[in-house]
Design a protein around this motif. Structure first.
Motif, short mmCIF file in Angstrom:
data_model
loop_
_atom_site.label_atom_id
_atom_site.label_comp_id
_atom_site.label_asym_id
_atom_site.label_seq_id
_atom_site.Cartn_x
_atom_site.Cartn_y
_atom_site.Cartn_z
N LYS A 5 6.72 -9.90 8.64
CA LYS A 5 7.03 -8.79 7.74
C LYS A 5 6.60 -9.12 6.32
O LYS A 5 6.18 -8.24 5.58
CB LYS A 5 8.51 -8.44 7.80
CG LYS A 5 8.89 -7.75 9.09
CD LYS A 5 10.34 -7.36 9.12
CE LYS A 5 10.66 -6.68 10.43
NZ LYS A 5 12.04 -6.28 10.55
N LYS A 6 6.68 -10.39 5.94
CA LYS A 6 6.18 -10.80 4.62
C LYS A 6 4.67 -10.68 4.56
O LYS A 6 4.11 -10.28 3.55
CB LYS A 6 6.60 -12.24 4.30
CG LYS A 6 8.06 -12.43 4.04
CD LYS A 6 8.35 -13.89 3.75
CE LYS A 6 9.83 -14.13 3.59
NZ LYS A 6 10.14 -15.56 3.41
N ASN A 7 3.99 -11.03 5.65
CA ASN A 7 2.53 -11.01 5.69
C ASN A 7 1.96 -9.60 5.70
O ASN A 7 0.82 -9.41 5.34
CB ASN A 7 2.02 -11.77 6.91
CG ASN A 7 2.19 -13.26 6.77
OD1 ASN A 7 2.32 -13.78 5.67
ND2 ASN A 7 2.22 -13.95 7.89
N ILE A 8 2.73 -8.63 6.15
CA ILE A 8 2.22 -7.27 6.24
C ILE A 8 2.34 -6.52 4.91
O ILE A 8 1.70 -5.50 4.70
CB ILE A 8 2.93 -6.50 7.37
CG1 ILE A 8 2.12 -5.27 7.78
CG2 ILE A 8 4.32 -6.09 6.98
CD1 ILE A 8 2.66 -4.58 9.01
N ARG A 9 3.13 -7.04 3.99
CA ARG A 9 3.35 -6.35 2.71
C ARG A 9 2.06 -6.14 1.94
O ARG A 9 1.82 -5.07 1.40
CB ARG A 9 4.34 -7.12 1.86
CG ARG A 9 5.75 -6.99 2.33
CD ARG A 9 6.72 -7.69 1.40
NE ARG A 9 8.03 -7.71 2.01
CZ ARG A 9 8.92 -8.64 1.80
NH1 ARG A 9 8.65 -9.64 0.98
NH2 ARG A 9 10.08 -8.60 2.40
N GLY A 10 1.21 -7.15 1.86
CA GLY A 10 -0.05 -7.06 1.11
C GLY A 10 -0.97 -5.97 1.66
O GLY A 10 -1.40 -5.08 0.92
N PRO A 11 -1.29 -6.03 2.97
CA PRO A 11 -2.14 -4.98 3.53
C PRO A 11 -1.52 -3.58 3.42
O PRO A 11 -2.22 -2.61 3.14
CB PRO A 11 -2.28 -5.38 5.00
CG PRO A 11 -2.10 -6.85 5.00
CD PRO A 11 -1.09 -7.13 3.92
N LEU A 12 -0.22 -3.49 3.62
CA LEU A 12 0.44 -2.20 3.51
C LEU A 12 0.36 -1.66 2.08
O LEU A 12 0.06 -0.48 1.87
CB LEU A 12 1.89 -2.31 3.96
CG LEU A 12 2.66 -1.01 4.15
CD1 LEU A 12 1.98 -0.12 5.16
CD2 LEU A 12 4.08 -1.31 4.60
N LEU A 13 0.59 -2.52 1.12
CA LEU A 13 0.48 -2.13 -0.28
C LEU A 13 -0.95 -1.70 -0.61
O LEU A 13 -1.16 -0.71 -1.31
CB LEU A 13 0.93 -3.28 -1.19
CG LEU A 13 0.98 -2.97 -2.68
CD1 LEU A 13 1.99 -1.87 -2.98
CD2 LEU A 13 1.32 -4.23 -3.46
N GLY A 14 -1.93 -2.43 -0.08
CA GLY A 14 -3.33 -2.06 -0.30
C GLY A 14 -3.65 -0.68 0.25
O GLY A 14 -4.34 0.12 -0.39
N ILE A 146 -7.55 -2.79 8.36
CA ILE A 146 -8.63 -3.76 8.11
C ILE A 146 -8.10 -4.97 7.36
O ILE A 146 -8.48 -6.11 7.66
CB ILE A 146 -9.80 -3.07 7.37
CG1 ILE A 146 -10.51 -2.13 8.34
CG2 ILE A 146 -10.76 -4.11 6.80
CD1 ILE A 146 -11.57 -1.27 7.71
N LEU A 147 -7.22 -4.75 6.40
CA LEU A 147 -6.63 -5.88 5.68
C LEU A 147 -5.76 -6.74 6.61
O LEU A 147 -5.76 -7.97 6.51
CB LEU A 147 -5.82 -5.40 4.48
CG LEU A 147 -6.63 -4.80 3.32
CD1 LEU A 147 -5.71 -4.20 2.27
CD2 LEU A 147 -7.53 -5.85 2.71
N MET A 148 -5.04 -6.10 7.53
CA MET A 148 -4.24 -6.85 8.50
C MET A 148 -5.16 -7.66 9.42
O MET A 148 -4.87 -8.82 9.73
CB MET A 148 -3.37 -5.90 9.31
CG MET A 148 -2.23 -5.29 8.53
SD MET A 148 -1.41 -3.94 9.40
CE MET A 148 -0.75 -4.78 10.82
N LEU A 149 -6.23 -7.04 9.86
CA LEU A 149 -7.19 -7.73 10.72
C LEU A 149 -7.83 -8.89 9.97
O LEU A 149 -8.01 -9.98 10.54
CB LEU A 149 -8.26 -6.75 11.21
CG LEU A 149 -9.31 -7.30 12.16
CD1 LEU A 149 -8.65 -7.80 13.44
CD2 LEU A 149 -10.34 -6.24 12.48
N TYR A 150 -8.14 -8.70 8.72
CA TYR A 150 -8.71 -9.77 7.90
C TYR A 150 -7.77 -10.97 7.85
O TYR A 150 -8.21 -12.11 8.04
CB TYR A 150 -9.00 -9.25 6.49
CG TYR A 150 -9.33 -10.34 5.51
CD1 TYR A 150 -10.57 -10.96 5.52
CD2 TYR A 150 -8.40 -10.77 4.57
CE1 TYR A 150 -10.87 -11.98 4.63
CE2 TYR A 150 -8.68 -11.78 3.68
CZ TYR A 150 -9.93 -12.38 3.71
OH TYR A 150 -10.22 -13.38 2.83
N LYS A 151 -6.48 -10.72 7.61
CA LYS A 151 -5.52 -11.83 7.54
C LYS A 151 -5.41 -12.55 8.88
O LYS A 151 -5.29 -13.77 8.93
CB LYS A 151 -4.15 -11.32 7.09
CG LYS A 151 -4.12 -10.93 5.62
CD LYS A 151 -2.74 -10.54 5.20
CE LYS A 151 -2.07 -11.80 4.74
NZ LYS A 151 -0.88 -11.60 3.95
#
Length: 177
Positions: A5-14, A146-151
């Motif tokens: 859930k912490k890792n998804i914050r960045g892509p979600l915000l993007g 795409i940001l989630m896939l990138y991570k």
């Protein structure tokens, strides 16, 4: 799960920022009349259709790439935590929803509303704003995926090529337990 859930914050915000910027640019037009909305719908349909085609193609490609990613990760020789596979499941679900929603918008835009005589003129501003809002949400969702896939890809590259010590890899202590 908590770590993910912490890792998804960045892509979600993007994705949210992208959707707001895309929609915000259009909303700067302000209030439009029924006639202007009808003209704007007719003018924007081709561009939104191209966007829908692009998102459908990207979604299908990403689903195929997820299968490749699973093959690479299973052949990596490193044990991966269930969190890694959970990331892939979340991306696959998001991409599938995006694929279906984009196809629905694409089909709705192929109805010739601006040429129909029985559509009330006061509907056109609502139709215009809803198509702009939906296309912005779809674009933001694609950016998020795409940001989630990138991570996720970055994690597997880190594990396979740079260091076996990664939060998604099972370390030796966990392996013994």
């Amino acid at each position: 799960m908590k770590e993910y859930k912490k890792n998804i914050r960045g892509p979600l915000l993007g994705g949210i920022i992208a959707a707001v910027v895309i929609a915000g640019g259009v909303f700067l037009l302000g209030k439009i009349s029924n006639y202007e909305a009808k003209i704007l719908i007719a003018m924007s349909v081709e561009g939104i259709n191209i966007l829908c085609n692009t998102i459908v193609l990207a979604s299908a490609t990403i689903l195929g790439l997820l299968l490749t990613l699973l093959g690479i990760s299973s052949g990596s020789g490193s044990k991966l935590k269930s969190q890694y596979y959970y990331q892939i499941v979340v991306i696959a679900k998001l991409i599938t929803v995006l694929f279906v929603a984009t196809l629905l918008l694409f089909q709705m835009l192929n109805i010739p509303l601006t040429q129909a005589d029985n559509v009330p003129a006061h509907w056109f501003p609502y139709i215009y704003w809803s198509t702009i809002l939906l296309s912005s949400l779809l674009s933001g969702t694609l950016i998020t995926a795409i940001l989630m896939l990138y991570k996720t890809v970055l994690g597997i590259i880190w594990i396979m090529g740079i260091s076996k010590k990664h939060p998604l890899a099972v370390n030796e202590k966990e392996n013994e337990e």
